[in-house]
Design a protein around this motif. Structure first.
Motif, PDB file in Angstrom:
ATOM      1  N   SER A  86      -4.732  -7.068   7.494  1.00  0.00           N
ATOM      2  CA  SER A  86      -5.830  -6.937   8.467  1.00  0.00           C
ATOM      3  C   SER A  86      -7.182  -6.866   7.769  1.00  0.00           C
ATOM      4  CB  SER A  86      -5.617  -5.685   9.325  1.00  0.00           C
ATOM      5  OG  SER A  86      -5.528  -4.519   8.497  1.00  0.00           O
ATOM      6  N   ASN A  87      -7.202  -6.282   6.586  1.00  0.00           N
ATOM      7  CA  ASN A  87      -8.449  -6.191   5.825  1.00  0.00           C
ATOM      8  C   ASN A  87      -8.292  -7.011   4.541  1.00  0.00           C
ATOM      9  OD1 ASN A  87     -10.848  -5.563   4.618  1.00  0.00           O
ATOM     10  ND2 ASN A  87     -10.475  -3.354   4.458  1.00  0.00           N
ATOM     11  N   CYS A  88      -8.941  -8.156   4.526  1.00  0.00           N
ATOM     12  CA  CYS A  88      -8.804  -9.054   3.368  1.00  0.00           C
ATOM     13  C   CYS A  88      -9.390  -8.452   2.098  1.00  0.00           C
ATOM     14  CB  CYS A  88      -9.474 -10.397   3.666  1.00  0.00           C
ATOM     15  SG  CYS A  88      -8.704 -11.301   5.031  1.00  0.00           S
ATOM     16  N   ASP A  89     -10.280  -7.467   2.249  1.00  0.00           N
ATOM     17  CA  ASP A  89     -10.864  -6.841   1.069  1.00  0.00           C
ATOM     18  C   ASP A  89      -9.843  -5.998   0.301  1.00  0.00           C
ATOM     19  OD1 ASP A  89     -13.333  -7.964   1.536  1.00  0.00           O
ATOM     20  OD2 ASP A  89     -14.027  -6.265   2.768  1.00  0.00           O
ATOM     21  N   ASP A  90      -8.711  -5.686   0.969  1.00  0.00           N
ATOM     22  CA  ASP A  90      -7.670  -4.907   0.294  1.00  0.00           C
ATOM     23  C   ASP A  90      -6.885  -5.754  -0.705  1.00  0.00           C
ATOM     24  OD1 ASP A  90      -8.349  -2.664   1.691  1.00  0.00           O
ATOM     25  OD2 ASP A  90      -6.850  -2.958   3.269  1.00  0.00           O
ATOM     26  N   LEU A  91      -7.037  -7.063  -0.601  1.00  0.00           N
ATOM     27  CA  LEU A  91      -6.349  -7.943  -1.535  1.00  0.00           C
ATOM     28  C   LEU A  91      -7.036  -7.882  -2.898  1.00  0.00           C
ATOM     29  CD1 LEU A  91      -5.771 -11.059   0.751  1.00  0.00           C
ATOM     30  CD2 LEU A  91      -4.061  -9.398   0.001  1.00  0.00           C
ATOM     31  N   GLY A  92      -6.302  -7.395  -3.877  1.00  0.00           N
ATOM     32  CA  GLY A  92      -6.881  -7.266  -5.210  1.00  0.00           C
ATOM     33  C   GLY A  92      -6.812  -8.572  -5.977  1.00  0.00           C
ATOM     34  N   VAL A  93      -7.568  -8.631  -7.034  1.00  0.00           N
ATOM     35  CA  VAL A  93      -7.531  -9.791  -7.930  1.00  0.00           C
ATOM     36  C   VAL A  93      -7.190  -9.282  -9.322  1.00  0.00           C
ATOM     37  CG1 VAL A  93      -9.160 -11.182  -6.593  1.00  0.00           C
ATOM     38  CG2 VAL A  93     -10.019  -9.583  -8.326  1.00  0.00           C
ATOM     39  N   PRO A  94      -6.461 -10.067 -10.080  1.00  0.00           N
ATOM     40  CA  PRO A  94      -6.082  -9.620 -11.425  1.00  0.00           C
ATOM     41  C   PRO A  94      -7.273  -9.556 -12.366  1.00  0.00           C
ATOM     42  CG  PRO A  94      -5.466 -11.908 -11.107  1.00  0.00           C
ATOM     43  CD  PRO A  94      -5.939 -11.411  -9.767  1.00  0.00           C
ATOM     44  N   THR A  95      -7.155  -8.711 -13.352  1.00  0.00           N
ATOM     45  CA  THR A  95      -8.165  -8.633 -14.404  1.00  0.00           C
ATOM     46  C   THR A  95      -7.536  -9.138 -15.703  1.00  0.00           C
ATOM     47  OG1 THR A  95      -7.556  -6.379 -15.032  1.00  0.00           O
ATOM     48  CG2 THR A  95      -9.216  -6.636 -13.294  1.00  0.00           C
ATOM     49  N   GLU A  96      -8.377  -9.484 -16.632  1.00  0.00           N
ATOM     50  CA  GLU A  96      -7.859 -10.038 -17.888  1.00  0.00           C
ATOM     51  C   GLU A  96      -7.074  -8.996 -18.675  1.00  0.00           C
ATOM     52  OE1 GLU A  96      -9.272 -13.462 -20.983  1.00  0.00           O
ATOM     53  OE2 GLU A  96     -10.778 -12.349 -19.819  1.00  0.00           O
ATOM     54  N   ASP A  97      -7.338  -7.701 -18.382  1.00  0.00           N
ATOM     55  CA  ASP A  97      -6.586  -6.644 -19.057  1.00  0.00           C
ATOM     56  C   ASP A  97      -5.108  -6.652 -18.656  1.00  0.00           C
ATOM     57  OD1 ASP A  97      -8.881  -5.840 -20.290  1.00  0.00           O
ATOM     58  OD2 ASP A  97      -9.339  -4.249 -18.847  1.00  0.00           O
TER      59      ASP A  97
END
Length: 336
Positions: A86-97
């Motif tokens: 419902s909240n697309c902002d909750d979708l995280g993105v990977p970090t290079e770490d």
């Protein structure tokens, strides 16, 4: 020729001894070749390649996560919205770490970390070899009537059996020491060309030497047990039958029964764990049916530590009981 020398010659000349030992050496050679072929030495080129692979995987995951988030935003107000949060902002993105380069490095042979397991492998294999050859050496003499004929010429039962046992154990010790030295040398070369020997201080070498000494003791005891059981039963099959029964009936059967009955520390009744404790100085058995709650570590099971002293005492008792029984039976029973 002395009785000891004659028995040593008889042992070495047996085809079974030669072929079985050769088979063990071929198995060890296959292990060494496989370790050399599957490991690489880590250098600047391998490190750079690992970093490149890590960055490529990070970029691919980032692109996929970004595209998925864009689809989520685009689906708002459409029938496809139910397929996304419902909240697309909750979708995280990977970090290079999240993509460490060390995970992409090829396997390398770290002598200090990996060789102790190979020492245990060598000791286990030579223990089997010692048990089988020891059982065959004296068992074949009994079943073929060779022992009875020998005692006609040397009517000293204890002396004859002890000479056979001594000749066998000295030969087995020599073989184990020779193969252990070759094993250490081979994997030192594997580490030199396909890995690293970093961390091998004087203390580390001393610890490794003591481990190999414990392995030698394990091999000698296993050989003596095979010899003793075959002498008691006067047939090679006696020793092999006891070994098979111990593994199948006692270990698997008892282990399963104790686990189903939820006996505390049921694994402590398994022989391989005692062997591992002997080789690696200790083995910690955990009882997962218990729970000691800790505010920092949560639920922790009760533990029981099998030390190398305990395992060594068990080996010594087995040696004394079986060899002692073999000496007693040859002295008391009729030779037929």
């Amino acid at each position: 020729m002395s009785l000891y020398a004659a028995e040593t010659r008889r042992l070495v000349k047996r085809r079974f001894t030669r072929y079985f030992t050769l088979g063990a050496v071929l198995v060890l050679a296959a292990i060494a070749i496989a370790m050399f072929a599957t490991n690489q030495q880590i250098g600047p080129a391998q490190t750079a390649d690992a970093k490149a692979q890590a960055h490529a995987d990070y970029q691919r995951s980032l692109d996929e996560a970004t595209a998925y988030k864009q689809k989520c935003v685009a689906a708002k107000g459409t029938p496809d919205a139910s397929s996304y949060p419902s909240n697309c902002d909750d979708l995280g993105v990977p970090t290079e770490d999240n993509f460490e380069a060390r995970w992409y490095l090829p396997p390398t042979f770290d002598f200090r970390k990996k060789f102790p397991d190979l020492v245990t492998t060598l000791a286990a294999l030579l223990s089997v070899v010692g048990f089988v050859i020891g059982a065959s050496f004296v068992g074949a003499e009994w079943s073929s009537g060779g022992m009875a004929n020998l005692l006609l010429w040397r009517p000293q039962r204890l002396r004859v059996l002890c000479a056979k046992l001594l000749a066998f154990l000295v030969s087995l010790t020599s073989l184990t020491v020779l193969l252990s030295a070759a094993w250490t040398g081979i994997f030192t070369l594997v580490a030199k060309y396909r890995g690293t020997t970093d961390g091998m201080t004087a203390g580390a070498w001393k610890s490794l030497g003591l481990m190999e000494a414990r392995g030698l003791a394990l091999v000698v005891v296993a050989g003596a047990l095979g010899f003793g059981l075959a002498s008691i039963g006067r047939h090679t099959a006696m020793a092999l039958g006891v070994a098979i029964g111990l593994v199948i009936v006692f270990q698997f059967g008892l282990g399963t029964a104790l686990a189903l009955a939820k006996v505390k520390f049921s694994q402590a009744y398994l022989i391989p764990l005692w062997i591992e404790a002997w080789m690696k100085q200790k083995f910690v058995v955990e009882d997962y049916n218990s729970c000691n709650f800790s505010g920092t570590n949560g639920c922790e099971p009760d533990t029981f530590t099998i030390t190398w002293h305990m395992a060594g005492s068990a080996l010594a008792i087995a040696f004394v009981v079986i060899v002692g029984a073999a000496l007693w039976t040859i002295r008391r029973r009729d030779i037929t």
